[in-house]
Write a protein that holds these residues in place. Structure first.
Motif, PDB file in Angstrom:
ATOM      1  N   THR A 185      40.810  -3.749  63.071  1.00  0.00           N
ATOM      2  CA  THR A 185      39.521  -4.329  63.423  1.00  0.00           C
ATOM      3  C   THR A 185      38.918  -5.063  62.236  1.00  0.00           C
ATOM      4  N   ASP A 186      39.042  -4.468  61.047  1.00  0.00           N
ATOM      5  CA  ASP A 186      38.551  -5.127  59.827  1.00  0.00           C
ATOM      6  C   ASP A 186      39.272  -6.448  59.593  1.00  0.00           C
ATOM      7  N   VAL A 187      40.581  -6.433  59.785  1.00  0.00           N
ATOM      8  CA  VAL A 187      41.378  -7.651  59.592  1.00  0.00           C
ATOM      9  C   VAL A 187      40.955  -8.723  60.593  1.00  0.00           C
ATOM     10  N   LEU A 188      40.770  -8.333  61.843  1.00  0.00           N
ATOM     11  CA  LEU A 188      40.368  -9.282  62.886  1.00  0.00           C
ATOM     12  C   LEU A 188      39.003  -9.877  62.580  1.00  0.00           C
ATOM     13  N   ARG A 189      38.078  -9.045  62.122  1.00  0.00           N
ATOM     14  CA  ARG A 189      36.731  -9.528  61.807  1.00  0.00           C
ATOM     15  C   ARG A 189      36.771 -10.570  60.684  1.00  0.00           C
ATOM     16  N   MET A 224      39.418 -12.361  59.774  1.00  0.00           N
ATOM     17  CA  MET A 224      40.159 -13.515  60.289  1.00  0.00           C
ATOM     18  C   MET A 224      39.224 -14.438  61.061  1.00  0.00           C
ATOM     19  N   ALA A 225      38.344 -13.836  61.878  1.00  0.00           N
ATOM     20  CA  ALA A 225      37.424 -14.624  62.688  1.00  0.00           C
ATOM     21  C   ALA A 225      36.396 -15.352  61.840  1.00  0.00           C
ATOM     22  N   ARG A 226      36.183 -14.888  60.620  1.00  0.00           N
ATOM     23  CA  ARG A 226      35.267 -15.569  59.709  1.00  0.00           C
ATOM     24  C   ARG A 226      35.977 -16.655  58.905  1.00  0.00           C
ATOM     25  N   GLY A 227      37.255 -16.881  59.206  1.00  0.00           N
ATOM     26  CA  GLY A 227      37.970 -17.968  58.558  1.00  0.00           C
ATOM     27  C   GLY A 227      38.756 -17.574  57.332  1.00  0.00           C
ATOM     28  N   ALA A 228      38.878 -16.277  57.038  1.00  0.00           N
ATOM     29  CA  ALA A 228      39.603 -15.841  55.851  1.00  0.00           C
ATOM     30  C   ALA A 228      41.110 -15.985  56.055  1.00  0.00           C
ATOM     31  N   SER A 229      41.794 -16.412  55.013  1.00  0.00           N
ATOM     32  CA  SER A 229      43.251 -16.492  55.050  1.00  0.00           C
ATOM     33  C   SER A 229      43.828 -15.097  54.831  1.00  0.00           C
ATOM     34  N   ASN A 230      45.130 -14.949  55.016  1.00  0.00           N
ATOM     35  CA  ASN A 230      45.769 -13.646  54.798  1.00  0.00           C
ATOM     36  C   ASN A 230      45.554 -13.165  53.364  1.00  0.00           C
ATOM     37  N   ARG A 231      45.649 -14.076  52.409  1.00  0.00           N
ATOM     38  CA  ARG A 231      45.457 -13.693  51.006  1.00  0.00           C
ATOM     39  C   ARG A 231      44.030 -13.233  50.759  1.00  0.00           C
ATOM     40  N   GLU A 232      43.061 -13.940  51.332  1.00  0.00           N
ATOM     41  CA  GLU A 232      41.661 -13.552  51.154  1.00  0.00           C
ATOM     42  C   GLU A 232      41.367 -12.215  51.824  1.00  0.00           C
ATOM     43  N   ILE A 233      41.971 -11.966  52.983  1.00  0.00           N
ATOM     44  CA  ILE A 233      41.808 -10.668  53.652  1.00  0.00           C
ATOM     45  C   ILE A 233      42.399  -9.558  52.781  1.00  0.00           C
ATOM     46  N   ALA A 234      43.573  -9.818  52.222  1.00  0.00           N
ATOM     47  CA  ALA A 234      44.226  -8.835  51.356  1.00  0.00           C
ATOM     48  C   ALA A 234      43.347  -8.493  50.156  1.00  0.00           C
ATOM     49  N   ASP A 235      42.770  -9.521  49.536  1.00  0.00           N
ATOM     50  CA  ASP A 235      41.903  -9.280  48.375  1.00  0.00           C
ATOM     51  C   ASP A 235      40.658  -8.487  48.771  1.00  0.00           C
ATOM     52  N   HIS A 236      40.071  -8.836  49.927  1.00  0.00           N
ATOM     53  CA  HIS A 236      38.836  -8.177  50.360  1.00  0.00           C
ATOM     54  C   HIS A 236      39.070  -6.704  50.705  1.00  0.00           C
ATOM     55  N   ILE A 265      41.097 -15.232  67.188  1.00  0.00           N
ATOM     56  CA  ILE A 265      39.732 -15.498  66.735  1.00  0.00           C
ATOM     57  C   ILE A 265      38.793 -15.666  67.931  1.00  0.00           C
ATOM     58  N   VAL A 266      39.239 -16.398  68.942  1.00  0.00           N
ATOM     59  CA  VAL A 266      38.431 -16.564  70.160  1.00  0.00           C
ATOM     60  C   VAL A 266      38.140 -15.198  70.778  1.00  0.00           C
ATOM     61  N   PHE A 267      39.134 -14.323  70.826  1.00  0.00           N
ATOM     62  CA  PHE A 267      38.952 -12.986  71.389  1.00  0.00           C
ATOM     63  C   PHE A 267      37.889 -12.228  70.587  1.00  0.00           C
ATOM     64  N   ALA A 268      37.934 -12.363  69.256  1.00  0.00           N
ATOM     65  CA  ALA A 268      36.966 -11.657  68.420  1.00  0.00           C
ATOM     66  C   ALA A 268      35.540 -12.091  68.732  1.00  0.00           C
ATOM     67  N   TYR A 269      35.346 -13.391  68.964  1.00  0.00           N
ATOM     68  CA  TYR A 269      34.014 -13.889  69.298  1.00  0.00           C
ATOM     69  C   TYR A 269      33.615 -13.487  70.709  1.00  0.00           C
ATOM     70  N   ASP A 270      34.529 -13.658  71.656  1.00  0.00           N
ATOM     71  CA  ASP A 270      34.191 -13.360  73.044  1.00  0.00           C
ATOM     72  C   ASP A 270      33.929 -11.884  73.281  1.00  0.00           C
ATOM     73  N   SER A 271      34.567 -11.023  72.502  1.00  0.00           N
ATOM     74  CA  SER A 271      34.379  -9.581  72.672  1.00  0.00           C
ATOM     75  C   SER A 271      33.077  -9.106  72.011  1.00  0.00           C
ATOM     76  N   GLY A 272      32.472  -9.962  71.189  1.00  0.00           N
ATOM     77  CA  GLY A 272      31.232  -9.575  70.499  1.00  0.00           C
ATOM     78  C   GLY A 272      31.472  -8.934  69.150  1.00  0.00           C
ATOM     79  N   LEU A 273      32.746  -8.837  68.719  1.00  0.00           N
ATOM     80  CA  LEU A 273      33.045  -8.269  67.410  1.00  0.00           C
ATOM     81  C   LEU A 273      32.413  -9.116  66.302  1.00  0.00           C
ATOM     82  N   VAL A 274      32.436 -10.433  66.502  1.00  0.00           N
ATOM     83  CA  VAL A 274      31.847 -11.379  65.545  1.00  0.00           C
ATOM     84  C   VAL A 274      30.908 -12.301  66.305  1.00  0.00           C
ATOM     85  N   ARG A 275      29.800 -12.634  65.712  1.00  0.00           N
ATOM     86  CA  ARG A 275      28.849 -13.546  66.331  1.00  0.00           C
ATOM     87  C   ARG A 275      28.804 -14.851  65.540  1.00  0.00           C
TER      88      ARG A 275
END
Length: 216
Positions: A157-161, A163-175, A203-213
């Motif tokens: 869920t953290d990774v999906l959130r 990702m939906a904010r536009g983070a690359s795999n490397r940026e997700i790994a660092d975060h 990413i569309v799923f993350a927005y449509d599900s309400g995980l990210v606004r």
């Protein structure tokens, strides 16, 4: 080898894009144009796998050029844009663009966008997805909000959130203080659990599900 045609009216921007893409062994820049004039002929001559196209240019703009390529069954287009113009973004969607990336994006995101679009997928920078979805929902009938699968782990869920904010795999790994290979594994698992074909669909799923606004 992924063949790329760059279309942007600013020489410095084209030079920067070319420098980033040419740094990859599997990407070749096969042509450059400073506007969308005669884009179908230019694509026929260069035979690219993907066209990286600026939205706003003198002469034939990026949206019109994308529509012409789409009508001629030309190569897919990844639009390069700046944030803030929802009408232009929706026009580009309607014209048939397959990817949307910010000019301010990281080099890694640009490379991922080119590879995804060249492979027949869809790429949308997470920062741009909110405006695109807002515009779409003004025209489309409401649809039921999907629920996130209960099988998603907290880490997924953290990774999906992110990702939906536009983070690359490397940026997700660092975060998240993870190895990049671990993030790639999580992303692959997310695609399976969400039934998503690619990153954009997740990413569309993350927005449509309400995980990210969408950001305002």
């Amino acid at each position: 080898m992924i063949r790329v045609l760059l279309v942007d009216d600013q020489p410095m921007v084209r030079a920067g894009l070319g420098l980033v893409l040419r740094s990859q062994a599997d990407i070749q820049v096969v042509g450059e144009r400073d506007n969308g004039d005669d884009i179908v002929a230019a694509a026929t001559e260069a035979a690219p796998d993907v066209v990286c196209m600026d939205v706003r240019m003198p002469g034939t703009d990026g949206v019109t050029a994308t529509r012409q390529l789409h009508a001629a069954a030309g190569p897919p287009v990844c639009m390069l844009t700046t944030f803030g113009d929802e009408d232009v973004l929706w026009s580009a969607v309607d014209a048939g663009a397959a990817g949307f990336e910010l000019k301010s994006a990281t080099a890694e995101n640009l490379i991922e966008a080119v590879r995804t679009v060249a492979a027949g997928g869809t790429w949308i920078d997470g920062t741009l997805l909110g405006p695109i979805l807002r515009s779409y929902r003004q025209l489309a009938r409401p649809v039921p909000r999907p629920d996130l699968p209960t099988t998603l782990t907290e880490r997924e869920t953290d990774v999906l959130r992110l990702m939906a904010r536009g983070a690359s795999n490397r940026e997700i790994a660092d975060h998240l203080s993870l190895a990049e290979t671990t993030v790639k594994t999580h992303v692959g698992t997310l695609f399976t659990k969400l039934g998503a074909r690619d990153r954009a669909a997740a990413i569309v799923f993350a927005y449509d599900s309400g995980l990210v606004r969408p950001r305002t």
